[in-house]
Design an enzyme around this catalytic site. Structure first.
Site, PDB file in Angstrom:
ATOM      1  CB  THR A 118     -54.696  22.263  -0.898  1.00 54.98           C
ATOM      2  OG1 THR A 118     -54.784  23.614  -1.334  1.00 54.98           O
ATOM      3  CG2 THR A 118     -53.353  22.012  -0.267  1.00 54.98           C
ATOM      4  N   GLY A 173     -46.924  30.580   2.541  1.00 51.77           N
ATOM      5  CA  GLY A 173     -48.113  29.760   2.294  1.00 51.77           C
ATOM      6  C   GLY A 173     -48.643  29.067   3.540  1.00 51.77           C
ATOM      7  CE  LYS A 188     -58.157  22.200  12.535  1.00 53.15           C
ATOM      8  NZ  LYS A 188     -56.879  22.865  12.232  1.00 53.15           N
ATOM      9  CD  GLU A 194     -56.977  29.757   4.141  1.00 56.22           C
ATOM     10  OE1 GLU A 194     -57.953  30.472   3.900  1.00 56.22           O
ATOM     11  OE2 GLU A 194     -57.043  28.597   4.555  1.00 56.22           O
TER      12      GLU A 194
HETATM   13  P1  NAP Z   1     -59.179  24.175  -1.599  1.00 59.29           P
HETATM   14  O1  NAP Z   1     -57.752  24.076  -2.003  1.00 59.29           O
HETATM   15  O2  NAP Z   1     -59.807  25.518  -1.509  1.00 59.29           O
HETATM   16  O3  NAP Z   1     -60.036  23.276  -2.607  1.00 59.29           O
HETATM   17  C1  NAP Z   1     -61.436  23.292  -2.631  1.00 59.29           C
HETATM   18  C2  NAP Z   1     -61.894  22.501  -3.839  1.00 59.29           C
HETATM   19  O4  NAP Z   1     -63.309  22.427  -3.800  1.00 59.29           O
HETATM   20  C3  NAP Z   1     -61.503  23.122  -5.170  1.00 59.29           C
HETATM   21  O5  NAP Z   1     -61.144  22.145  -6.083  1.00 59.29           O
HETATM   22  C4  NAP Z   1     -62.793  23.812  -5.619  1.00 59.29           C
HETATM   23  O6  NAP Z   1     -62.943  23.876  -7.021  1.00 59.29           O
HETATM   24  C5  NAP Z   1     -63.848  22.876  -5.051  1.00 59.29           C
HETATM   25  N1  NAP Z   1     -65.096  23.552  -4.758  1.00 59.29           N
HETATM   26  C6  NAP Z   1     -65.326  24.543  -3.889  1.00 59.29           C
HETATM   27  N2  NAP Z   1     -66.615  24.916  -3.908  1.00 59.29           N
HETATM   28  C7  NAP Z   1     -67.208  24.132  -4.824  1.00 59.29           C
HETATM   29  C8  NAP Z   1     -68.535  24.042  -5.336  1.00 59.29           C
HETATM   30  N3  NAP Z   1     -69.507  24.855  -4.896  1.00 59.29           N
HETATM   31  N4  NAP Z   1     -68.794  23.119  -6.284  1.00 59.29           N
HETATM   32  C9  NAP Z   1     -67.832  22.304  -6.738  1.00 59.29           C
HETATM   33  N5  NAP Z   1     -66.538  22.341  -6.305  1.00 59.29           N
HETATM   34  C10 NAP Z   1     -66.249  23.257  -5.361  1.00 59.29           C
HETATM   35  O7  NAP Z   1     -59.434  23.480  -0.171  1.00 59.29           O
HETATM   36  P2  NAP Z   1     -58.459  22.443   0.590  1.00 59.29           P
HETATM   37  O8  NAP Z   1     -57.344  23.204   1.231  1.00 59.29           O
HETATM   38  O9  NAP Z   1     -58.136  21.321  -0.299  1.00 59.29           O
HETATM   39  O10 NAP Z   1     -59.408  21.966   1.783  1.00 59.29           O
HETATM   40  C11 NAP Z   1     -60.465  21.056   1.562  1.00 59.29           C
HETATM   41  C12 NAP Z   1     -61.066  20.647   2.906  1.00 59.29           C
HETATM   42  O11 NAP Z   1     -60.080  19.984   3.676  1.00 59.29           O
HETATM   43  C13 NAP Z   1     -61.561  21.813   3.758  1.00 59.29           C
HETATM   44  O12 NAP Z   1     -62.708  21.414   4.478  1.00 59.29           O
HETATM   45  C14 NAP Z   1     -60.421  22.045   4.724  1.00 59.29           C
HETATM   46  O13 NAP Z   1     -60.841  22.626   5.929  1.00 59.29           O
HETATM   47  C15 NAP Z   1     -59.943  20.626   4.924  1.00 59.29           C
HETATM   48  N6  NAP Z   1     -58.537  20.555   5.341  1.00 59.29           N
HETATM   49  C16 NAP Z   1     -57.592  21.165   4.597  1.00 59.29           C
HETATM   50  C17 NAP Z   1     -56.282  21.099   5.008  1.00 59.29           C
HETATM   51  C18 NAP Z   1     -55.180  21.755   4.207  1.00 59.29           C
HETATM   52  O14 NAP Z   1     -54.029  21.665   4.604  1.00 59.29           O
HETATM   53  N7  NAP Z   1     -55.464  22.381   3.077  1.00 59.29           N
HETATM   54  C19 NAP Z   1     -55.943  20.424   6.213  1.00 59.29           C
HETATM   55  C20 NAP Z   1     -56.955  19.800   6.946  1.00 59.29           C
HETATM   56  C21 NAP Z   1     -58.263  19.861   6.498  1.00 59.29           C
HETATM   57  P3  NAP Z   1     -61.946  24.758  -7.954  1.00 59.29           P
HETATM   58  O15 NAP Z   1     -60.612  24.079  -7.841  1.00 59.29           O
HETATM   59  O16 NAP Z   1     -62.517  24.677  -9.298  1.00 59.29           O
HETATM   60  O17 NAP Z   1     -61.954  26.121  -7.335  1.00 59.29           O
END
Ligand code: NAP
Length: 431
Positions: free
Chosen positions: A16, A187, A205, A190
């Site tokens: 994301t 959405g 946080k 989760e």
């Molecule tokens: P996400 O959509 O679940 O994406 C995670 C990514 O990491 C995916 O591309 C996944 O690969 C990859 N990944 C996971 N495990 C891996 C591994 N072992 N080796 C290689 N690649 C790996 O997560 P997100 O929502 O973007 O969030 C990312 C971070 O930002 C988190 O720490 C979250 O707490 C933080 N954050 C998110 C938000 C939000 O709104 N989403 C807001 C603030 C902070 P695949 O795509 O191949 O599965």
């Protein structure tokens, strides 16, 4: 004009947030280069599944080899989430003296000191604006803008999912389950919402914000947590009638206990007076109010999550980090000189409101008053109304003055034992 230096960027995670970061790096490359003083060149991207189509991202950059991404880069952006392999990857990058940018509150709240120490030892830089409140620049605010001030209190809505759920319960009179279901459909929540609704995300946080605000190491385990799963439609109705909004608040406050300065912490559903700026924060938004010695009250507000808003925070760190790489200087180091003790949860002072279903008997009020008097907690207001379904019962809503949590808990235990009290329907702190 002199040619700009390249800063090679390794991206760990293209979900994301990561995918948005990659897109913005591509689409805004000239402007970002002008601001960073360096060309920001995406060198490799680690994911789990390299076959997944990711629009806007050059597929040839994808790999499952995290080490290769770290080795290829000057600056590593960690956006995989979870504790491992995120923690090890960040440590490895910092050990190699590379700049690390992360949005991972879970790792920071649990392993922050280890990351900071490694960064200081290897003269590397660690940035984490996206870890708290998404796009809202509160980390920068605390870490840089307000270092000339003294923070007395941090009070925040730092989890958009729970704010959305509580808001929908308030607006539509829905149950917690109905509002959660809708949040999942849209959405905002989760499939497994436990980290959000159980308050753990907000607690991580809270620990990060408290560490920055009070120049003290605060860990996740230091933050007592209560989520929103037990908040009922009736609690919200009652709160509205009493002039409050129910919000999941993260609180970190400087308090004096027996002449010693300490930090009181907590995450819990809280009654917020309608006149308080946090009461009007609706939908999936975040807001943090800082009470400071000299600047007075400041409020930070905006999108706490979502791909593009969170990417905005990540890229602000990337620009700062790249700028430091090419022009010198470094990110602020961990500041823990104050080392304030954490206030024992039982000694934290709060006001509380309880809703009781009681036997509507002549001696009832005297019995209730006696429990509060013996427990040493002063009642600020009390309203009685008939319980609609049971004619022999009454509903009491009691708000107290400030008292220690241990005293409030003593009252709750005594109320639970009293034969006159049929049910303690709800209990919440009042801000
Ligand atoms: P996400 O959509 O679940 O994406 C995670 C990514 O990491 C995916 O591309 C996944 O690969 C990859 N990944 C996971 N495990 C891996 C591994 N072992 N080796 C290689 N690649 C790996 O997560 P997100 O929502 O973007 O969030 C990312 C971070 O930002 C988190 O720490 C979250 O707490 C933080 N954050 C998110 C938000 C939000 O709104 N989403 C807001 C603030 C902070 P695949 O795509 O191949 O599965």
């Amino acid at each position: 004009m002199a040619q700009k230096q390249d800063v090679k960027i390794g991206l760990l995670g293209a979900g994301t947030v990561g995918l948005q970061v990659a897109r913005i790096l591509h689409d805004q490359q000239q402007e970002l280069a002008a601001r960073a003083g360096a060309n920001l060149v995406l060198s490799a991207v680690a994911v789990r599944d390299t076959s997944k189509v990711r629009e806007g991202l050059d597929q040839s950059l994808l790999t499952t080899d995290i080490d290769a991404v770290i080795n290829s880069a000057d600056l590593v952006i960690e956006l995989m989430g979870g504790l491992e392999p995120a923690r090890s990857a960040m440590l490895k990058a910092l050990e190699a003296g590379k700049t690390v940018v992360t949005g991972n509150k879970a790792v920071l709240a649990q392993y922050g000191p280890e990351l900071y120490e490694t960064a200081a030892r290897t003269d590397a830089n660690l940035y984490f604006e996206a870890a708290v409140a998404g796009a809202v620049p509160v980390v920068y605010g605390l870490r840089e803008s307000l270092t000339g001030d003294r923070i007395n209190k941090v009070l925040g809505i730092v989890n958009g999912t729970t704010n959305y759920i509580l808001d929908q319960m308030t607006t539509h009179g829905w149950s917690y389950e109905q509002a959660l279901h809708q949040a999942q459909e849209l959405g905002y929540a989760e499939a497994d919402p436990s980290a959000d609704v159980g308050g753990r995300d907000a607690a991580a946080k809270c620990a990060i914000l408290a560490s920055l605000a009070f120049h003290t190491r605060v860990n996740l385990e230091d933050v007592p947590v209560k989520g929103i799963t037990e908040v009922s439609a009736q609690d919200i109705k009652q709160a509205t009638e009493s002039g409050y909004a129910v919000k999941l608040l993260a609180r970190a406050e400087r308090v004096i206990v027996e002449g010693e300065e300490q930090i009181a912490l907590g995450v819990e559903p809280t009654l917020v007076p309608q006149s308080h700026p946090l009461a009007s924060i609706t939908g999936p938004y975040n807001a943090i109010v800082l009470e400071t010695e000299f600047a007075g009250r400041l409020m930070f507000y905006g999108a706490g999550a979502g791909g593009a808003p969170t990417a905005s925070a990540v890229l602000s760190d990337v620009v700062a980090g790249a700028n430091h790489l090419v022009s010198g200087g470094h990110a602020p180091r961990e500041s823990v000189y104050a080392a304030l003790p954490i206030c024992e949860p039982g000694r934290v002072e709060t006001r509380r409101q309880v809703r009781l279903e009681v036997a509507d008997r002549i001696e009832m009020m005297a019995e209730i008053a006696k429990i509060y008097a013996v427990g040493g907690v002063s009642i600020a207001s009390l309203t009685q109304s008939p319980t609609e379904t049971v004619p022999t019962e009454a509903t009491l809503v009691i708000s107290t003055h400030r008292a220690q949590n241990s005293q409030h808990d003593g009252i709750t235990a005594a109320l639970a034992k009293s034969p006159i009290v049929h049910k303690i329907a709800s209990e919440m702190s009042i801000e």
